[in-house]
Design a protein around this motif. Structure first.
Motif, mmCIF file in Angstrom:
data_model
loop_
_atom_site.group_PDB
_atom_site.id
_atom_site.type_symbol
_atom_site.label_atom_id
_atom_site.label_comp_id
_atom_site.label_asym_id
_atom_site.label_seq_id
_atom_site.Cartn_x
_atom_site.Cartn_y
_atom_site.Cartn_z
ATOM 1 N N GLN A 289 68.896 -7.046 25.856
ATOM 2 C CA GLN A 289 70.298 -6.779 26.128
ATOM 3 C C GLN A 289 70.706 -5.401 25.613
ATOM 4 O O GLN A 289 71.443 -4.672 26.280
ATOM 5 N N LEU A 290 70.225 -5.021 24.427
ATOM 6 C CA LEU A 290 70.513 -3.684 23.900
ATOM 7 C C LEU A 290 69.903 -2.602 24.799
ATOM 8 O O LEU A 290 70.502 -1.534 24.995
ATOM 9 N N TYR A 291 68.719 -2.885 25.337
ATOM 10 C CA TYR A 291 68.078 -1.947 26.262
ATOM 11 C C TYR A 291 68.922 -1.757 27.519
ATOM 12 O O TYR A 291 69.105 -0.630 28.003
ATOM 13 N N LEU A 292 69.480 -2.849 28.025
ATOM 14 C CA LEU A 292 70.345 -2.756 29.197
ATOM 15 C C LEU A 292 71.620 -1.978 28.871
ATOM 16 O O LEU A 292 72.100 -1.190 29.693
ATOM 17 N N ILE A 293 72.159 -2.201 27.678
ATOM 18 C CA ILE A 293 73.359 -1.476 27.263
ATOM 19 C C ILE A 293 73.068 0.018 27.174
ATOM 20 O O ILE A 293 73.879 0.849 27.583
ATOM 21 N N LYS A 294 71.902 0.363 26.647
ATOM 22 C CA LYS A 294 71.509 1.773 26.561
ATOM 23 C C LYS A 294 71.463 2.411 27.948
ATOM 24 O O LYS A 294 71.867 3.567 28.141
ATOM 25 N N ASN A 295 71.002 1.646 28.938
ATOM 26 C CA ASN A 295 70.902 2.158 30.309
ATOM 27 C C ASN A 295 72.199 2.013 31.098
ATOM 28 O O ASN A 295 72.282 2.486 32.238
ATOM 29 N N GLY A 296 73.193 1.359 30.508
ATOM 30 C CA GLY A 296 74.460 1.190 31.199
ATOM 31 C C GLY A 296 74.383 0.245 32.381
ATOM 32 O O GLY A 296 75.094 0.421 33.372
ATOM 33 N N THR A 297 73.536 -0.770 32.283
ATOM 34 C CA THR A 297 73.394 -1.734 33.374
ATOM 35 C C THR A 297 73.578 -3.154 32.853
ATOM 36 O O THR A 297 73.570 -3.396 31.648
ATOM 37 N N THR A 298 73.731 -4.073 33.767
ATOM 38 C CA THR A 298 73.718 -5.495 33.452
ATOM 39 C C THR A 298 72.404 -6.085 33.952
ATOM 40 O O THR A 298 71.632 -5.408 34.643
ATOM 41 N N THR A 299 72.162 -7.340 33.631
ATOM 42 C CA THR A 299 70.959 -8.007 34.138
ATOM 43 C C THR A 299 70.982 -8.037 35.663
ATOM 44 O O THR A 299 69.972 -7.755 36.325
ATOM 45 N N ASN A 300 72.134 -8.358 36.244
ATOM 46 C CA ASN A 300 72.287 -8.389 37.696
ATOM 47 C C ASN A 300 71.998 -7.026 38.307
ATOM 48 O O ASN A 300 71.277 -6.913 39.311
ATOM 49 N N GLU A 301 72.526 -5.968 37.704
ATOM 50 C CA GLU A 301 72.328 -4.618 38.232
ATOM 51 C C GLU A 301 70.891 -4.156 38.055
ATOM 52 O O GLU A 301 70.360 -3.421 38.901
ATOM 53 N N THR A 302 70.245 -4.590 36.972
ATOM 54 C CA THR A 302 68.846 -4.226 36.754
ATOM 55 C C THR A 302 67.966 -4.773 37.872
ATOM 56 O O THR A 302 67.087 -4.073 38.388
ATOM 57 N N PHE A 303 68.214 -6.013 38.267
ATOM 58 C CA PHE A 303 67.466 -6.592 39.389
ATOM 59 C C PHE A 303 67.746 -5.821 40.683
ATOM 60 O O PHE A 303 66.841 -5.617 41.499
#
Length: 405
Positions: A289-303
């Motif tokens: 989750q911290l990695y996603l926050i660093k990238n400015g994305t959500t789990t949904n957006e990462t997919f």
């Protein structure tokens, strides 16, 4: 039960959890992990239902199918109960087999305050995350949620939700389980029986943090109790076994001493292993989750980004609108209302078959090559600390509405 069987069972359970949670991602989709995920999620349930239909008849098959559908697609507290069973069961084992050895030289008396803190925060964060509003979008608040983010016209375009009967704001997603659109949807978490979205992402992070702390401390304290018993009984010197070849008594190895401790304190040993592996899984989620926050994305957006990357690499997508690309490259957070309107106008003209013109520069829209994902940027990434601040202190939509009124 031997320590080997306990360790094997815990590793097996942890592996299944990993496959179920990460097997659908693009990274593992074409690997044995993805195949096993599809087997467990699709093939095995379908085969089971067909076997039930063949053996038990149409009527029972229909009833069991409806139960399967309810578990898989409807909102229910079954996994919440399972979480509480694991947490409360672990606490019971801790009080039964670990707590009686406190205090000792390795776990002093003040640890009782730590234990109380960990218990209260774990249950408290669970209930807050479960009951919090993730950002359910309604006709009353849609105007305010729509003002939070611009459409990037890559992952998100203005679309109409036929279920909720409203325009979907950027970064939102309709949850088929909660039956509503969620602002800045991250994912639906079965552990809290709730979506994780704009309003409650912070509570979900706290839930992960305190659950990880709960498991880590439970494992740590259990290992320290085993260590205390090991030293108190002087097992390094006192534990002997008979050598089959010579018949002499020789000191036991560390592994044999561990096995003896597991037989002596089986619940403490099992808790140390299970809580330790559980903590690894929870911390993996937390740091992801911290990695996603660093990238400015959500789990949904990462997919979505992963799917787009895969489509570009497979040459399914080879070009992009020049206006969309320009909007993407020149985007500055909080200052792009006009830029967004330009792209929307171009999209509207394109749908109506009109000439596509940038009204600011009289520049005709053309399709330009899109060779790799690196040509695009995530317009929602505003640096790690700004992204984290946005999650920790989301805009109170209700108060914003009141102030404007």
């Amino acid at each position: 039960m031997s320590s080997t069987w306990i360790l094997t069972g815990i590793i097996f359970l942890a592996s299944i959890v990993f496959v179920m949670l990460f097997g659908e991602s693009t990274t593992f989709r074409r690997t044995p992990i993805g195949s096993l995920n599809r087997f467990l999620n699709t093939t095995l349930p379908n085969f089971s239902l067909k076997a039930i239909k063949y053996c038990l008849g149409e009527r029972l098959y229909g009833w069991i199918g409806s139960v399967f559908g309810y578990i898989a697609h409807d909102k229910h507290p079954l996994v919440q109960f399972f979480y509480l069973f694991l947490v409360t069961g672990g606490l019971y084992v801790f009080l039964l087999d670990v707590a009686p050895e406190i205090p000792n030289p390795y776990v002093p008396k003040y640890h009782w305050w730590i234990i109380l803190f960990v218990i209260v925060t774990t249950y408290g964060s669970f209930f807050i995350a479960s009951k919090s509003n993730p950002g359910m979008i309604t006709h009353t608040n849609i105007k305010h949620y729509s003002s939070l983010y611009d459409y990037d016209h890559i992952l998100f375009e203005k679309r109409f939700c036929k279920t909720c009967l409203l325009d979907k704001p950027a970064r939102s997603k309709h949850c088929s389980v909660c039956k509503t659109c969620i602002a800045k949807m991250d994912h639906h978490c079965v552990w809290i029986n709730n979506c994780v979205g704009y309003n409650n992402h912070r509570w979900f992070l706290l839930f992960l943090w305190f659950t990880g702390l709960y498991c880590t401390y439970g494992s740590y304290a259990s290992w320290q109790i085993l260590r205390h018993i090991y030293v108190k009984l002087d097992l390094a010197n006192s534990l002997r076994y008979k050598d089959e070849k010579t018949g002499a008594l020789v000191p036991a190895s560390t592994f044999m001493s561990f096995g003896y401790l597991m037989r002596l304190k089986p619940f403490a040993g099992a808790l140390a292993l299970f809580a330790g592996l559980a903590s690894l899984i929870v911390w993996l989620f937390f740091f992801y989750q911290l990695y996603l926050i660093k990238n400015g994305t959500t789990t949904n957006e990462t997919f979505k980004w992963e799917d787009l990357d895969a489509a570009i690499k497979a040459k399914q997508i080879t070009e992009i609108s020049s206006l969309v690309l320009k909007h993407n490259q020149n985007y500055k957070i909080g200052n792009n209302i006009e830029s967004t309107e330009i792209v929307e106008e171009a999209k509207t003209k394109q749908r109506k078959g009109k000439k596509k013109v940038n009204r600011l520069e009289e520049e005709e829209e053309i399709m330009v090559p899109l060779d790799n994902i690196q040509q695009l940027k995530n317009i929602y990434n505003n640096s790690f600390f700004n992204n984290l601040y946005e999650i920790a202190f989301p805009i109170n939509i209700q108060s914003l509405k009141t102030n404007k009124e």
